[in-house]
Design a protein around this motif. Structure first.
Motif, mmCIF file in Angstrom:
data_model
loop_
_atom_site.group_PDB
_atom_site.id
_atom_site.type_symbol
_atom_site.label_atom_id
_atom_site.label_comp_id
_atom_site.label_asym_id
_atom_site.label_seq_id
_atom_site.Cartn_x
_atom_site.Cartn_y
_atom_site.Cartn_z
ATOM 1 N N GLU A 96 -102.459 -1.538 77.010
ATOM 2 C CA GLU A 96 -103.913 -1.338 76.932
ATOM 3 C C GLU A 96 -104.405 -1.177 75.496
ATOM 4 O OE1 GLU A 96 -101.851 0.664 78.696
ATOM 5 O OE2 GLU A 96 -102.290 2.779 78.290
ATOM 6 N N ASP A 97 -103.480 -1.076 74.545
ATOM 7 C CA ASP A 97 -103.877 -1.017 73.144
ATOM 8 C C ASP A 97 -104.213 -2.407 72.588
ATOM 9 O OD1 ASP A 97 -101.259 1.420 72.449
ATOM 10 O OD2 ASP A 97 -103.289 1.710 73.240
ATOM 11 N N SER A 98 -103.884 -3.438 73.331
ATOM 12 C CA SER A 98 -104.173 -4.802 72.887
ATOM 13 C C SER A 98 -105.684 -4.974 72.707
ATOM 14 C CB SER A 98 -103.654 -5.826 73.903
ATOM 15 O OG SER A 98 -102.255 -5.770 73.993
ATOM 16 N N ALA A 99 -106.080 -5.385 71.527
ATOM 17 C CA ALA A 99 -107.505 -5.496 71.190
ATOM 18 C C ALA A 99 -107.600 -6.042 69.771
ATOM 19 C CB ALA A 99 -108.191 -4.139 71.262
ATOM 20 N N VAL A 100 -108.832 -6.265 69.336
ATOM 21 C CA VAL A 100 -109.078 -6.553 67.928
ATOM 22 C C VAL A 100 -109.548 -5.263 67.276
ATOM 23 C CG1 VAL A 100 -110.445 -7.866 66.277
ATOM 24 C CG2 VAL A 100 -109.659 -8.957 68.392
ATOM 25 N N TYR A 101 -108.884 -4.898 66.203
ATOM 26 C CA TYR A 101 -109.234 -3.680 65.477
ATOM 27 C C TYR A 101 -110.007 -4.075 64.222
ATOM 28 C CZ TYR A 101 -106.340 -1.204 68.733
ATOM 29 O OH TYR A 101 -105.831 -0.668 69.897
ATOM 30 N N LEU A 102 -111.242 -3.600 64.161
ATOM 31 C CA LEU A 102 -112.145 -3.969 63.078
ATOM 32 C C LEU A 102 -112.344 -2.785 62.143
ATOM 33 C CD1 LEU A 102 -114.844 -5.846 65.162
ATOM 34 C CD2 LEU A 102 -113.384 -6.892 63.441
ATOM 35 N N CYS A 103 -112.334 -3.074 60.876
ATOM 36 C CA CYS A 103 -112.618 -2.077 59.853
ATOM 37 C C CYS A 103 -113.940 -2.447 59.186
ATOM 38 C CB CYS A 103 -111.491 -2.064 58.828
ATOM 39 S SG CYS A 103 -111.758 -0.977 57.412
ATOM 40 N N ALA A 104 -114.701 -1.462 58.785
ATOM 41 C CA ALA A 104 -115.953 -1.705 58.070
ATOM 42 C C ALA A 104 -116.102 -0.661 56.978
ATOM 43 C CB ALA A 104 -117.141 -1.645 59.024
ATOM 44 N N SER A 105 -116.837 -1.017 55.958
ATOM 45 C CA SER A 105 -117.138 -0.040 54.913
ATOM 46 C C SER A 105 -118.623 -0.105 54.571
ATOM 47 C CB SER A 105 -116.274 -0.258 53.671
ATOM 48 O OG SER A 105 -116.632 -1.447 52.988
ATOM 49 N N SER A 106 -119.108 0.963 53.978
ATOM 50 C CA SER A 106 -120.507 1.005 53.563
ATOM 51 C C SER A 106 -120.663 1.980 52.411
ATOM 52 C CB SER A 106 -121.412 1.406 54.729
ATOM 53 O OG SER A 106 -121.370 2.798 54.950
ATOM 54 N N LEU A 107 -121.867 1.983 51.835
ATOM 55 C CA LEU A 107 -122.148 2.901 50.741
ATOM 56 C C LEU A 107 -122.356 4.324 51.236
ATOM 57 C CD1 LEU A 107 -124.468 0.593 48.613
ATOM 58 C CD2 LEU A 107 -122.219 1.470 47.963
ATOM 59 N N GLY A 108 -122.379 4.515 52.547
ATOM 60 C CA GLY A 108 -122.464 5.859 53.090
ATOM 61 C C GLY A 108 -123.818 6.205 53.650
ATOM 62 N N GLY A 109 -124.803 5.342 53.467
ATOM 63 C CA GLY A 109 -126.111 5.592 54.065
ATOM 64 C C GLY A 109 -126.466 4.438 54.972
ATOM 65 N N PRO A 110 -127.543 4.516 55.706
ATOM 66 C CA PRO A 110 -127.872 3.440 56.645
ATOM 67 C C PRO A 110 -128.483 2.212 55.985
ATOM 68 C CG PRO A 110 -129.557 5.122 56.712
ATOM 69 C CD PRO A 110 -128.495 5.639 55.795
ATOM 70 N N TYR A 119 -123.202 -1.838 57.545
ATOM 71 C CA TYR A 119 -121.760 -1.920 57.373
ATOM 72 C C TYR A 119 -121.383 -3.336 56.956
ATOM 73 C CZ TYR A 119 -121.130 2.082 60.694
ATOM 74 O OH TYR A 119 -121.140 3.264 61.363
ATOM 75 N N THR A 120 -120.291 -3.476 56.219
ATOM 76 C CA THR A 120 -119.659 -4.778 56.008
ATOM 77 C C THR A 120 -118.330 -4.754 56.732
ATOM 78 O OG1 THR A 120 -120.696 -5.026 53.823
ATOM 79 C CG2 THR A 120 -118.812 -6.432 54.325
ATOM 80 N N PHE A 121 -118.143 -5.703 57.628
ATOM 81 C CA PHE A 121 -116.939 -5.724 58.459
ATOM 82 C C PHE A 121 -115.888 -6.658 57.896
ATOM 83 C CE2 PHE A 121 -117.650 -3.400 62.394
ATOM 84 C CZ PHE A 121 -119.005 -3.149 62.336
ATOM 85 N N GLY A 122 -114.642 -6.303 58.132
ATOM 86 C CA GLY A 122 -113.541 -7.225 57.903
ATOM 87 C C GLY A 122 -113.398 -8.166 59.084
ATOM 88 N N SER A 123 -112.458 -9.092 58.984
ATOM 89 C CA SER A 123 -112.260 -10.083 60.044
ATOM 90 C C SER A 123 -111.415 -9.555 61.192
ATOM 91 C CB SER A 123 -111.612 -11.340 59.473
ATOM 92 O OG SER A 123 -112.475 -11.944 58.537
ATOM 93 N N GLY A 124 -110.847 -8.385 61.005
ATOM 94 C CA GLY A 124 -110.132 -7.750 62.103
ATOM 95 C C GLY A 124 -108.653 -8.068 62.161
#
Lengths: 114, 112
Positions: free
Chosen positions: A85-99, A103-108
């Motif tokens: 059940e852990d099978s999935a796409v894991y996405l990471c994102a980063s931001s400057l910390g405010g809205p 976010y800018t996402f990676g390709s996963g």
């Protein structure tokens, strides 16, 4: 770097093994997020790092999941004793910390547990 | 806590037709609203965002969205779609804790 970099892009592992997923955020971004994307489940929040503050781990589904962020930059998501059940796409994102910037996402990383 | 409902899981349209992808949210605090697009085998890309000010927001690729506070909606529109707009679209809400909560996504399929 120019964008958020994630590695590996694909990972196939046997049930019960541990895996590490890596995220390299945009330089200067203080906030880093991990999400999981499963078929039919949309995007599920896992964990959030902001600067030197304690991370928000409220989305981690079990104690088999953990994440760290070293030096305020690279982050590693570790899944111990993987289950199917852990099978999935894991996405990471980063931001400057405010809205304002979003976010800018990676390709996963596509994780398949067999 | 906040939540997002995308009312349509799939929307098929013909090329050059207009399209509206619906999004409703619930939150007890003021929020910021976003639409993201995900092309096959890629990460999410920001289409547009509403932070404050004018309720009509214009984004990339000819998309726009209107924030309606009374109806707690943030529907995405495009007057004329192209084949290349085929993708999954996600509506998201962000509260004061900066955590993005996503809807389950709407798959837009543009047919020739």
């Amino acid at each position: 770097g120019a964008g958020v970099s994630q590695s590996p892009s694909n990972k196939v592992t046997e049930k019960g093994k541990d895996v590490e997923l890596r995220c390299d955020p945009i330089s200067g971004h203080t906030a880093l997020y991990w999400y999981r994307q499963s078929l039919g489940q949309g995007l599920e929040f896992l964990i959030y790092f902001q600067g030197n503050s304690a991370p928000d781990k409220s989305g981690l589904p079990s104690d088999r999941f953990s994440a760290e962020r070293t030096g305020g930059s690279v982050s590693t998501l570790t899944i111990q004793r993987t289950q199917q059940e852990d099978s999935a796409v894991y996405l990471c994102a980063s931001s400057l910390g405010g809205p304002s910037g979003g976010y800018t996402f990676g390709s996963g990383t596509r994780l398949t547990v067999v | 806590a906040q939540s997002v409902t995308q009312l349509d899981s799939q929307v098929p349209v013909f090329e050059e037709a207009p399209v509206e992808l619906r999004c409703n949210y619930s939150s007890s605090v003021s929020v910021y609203l976003f639409w993201y697009v995900q092309y096959p085998n890629q990460g999410l890309q920001l289409l547009l965002k509403y932070l404050s000010g004018s309720t009509l927001v214009k984004g990339i690729n000819g998309f726009e969205a209107e924030f309606n506070k009374s109806q707690t909606s943030f529907h995405l529109r495009k007057p004329s779609v192209h084949i290349s707009d085929t993708a999954e679209y996600f509506c998201a809400v962000q509260g004061s804790n900066y955590k993005l909560t996503f809807g389950k996504g709407t798959l837009l399929t543009v047919n020739p």
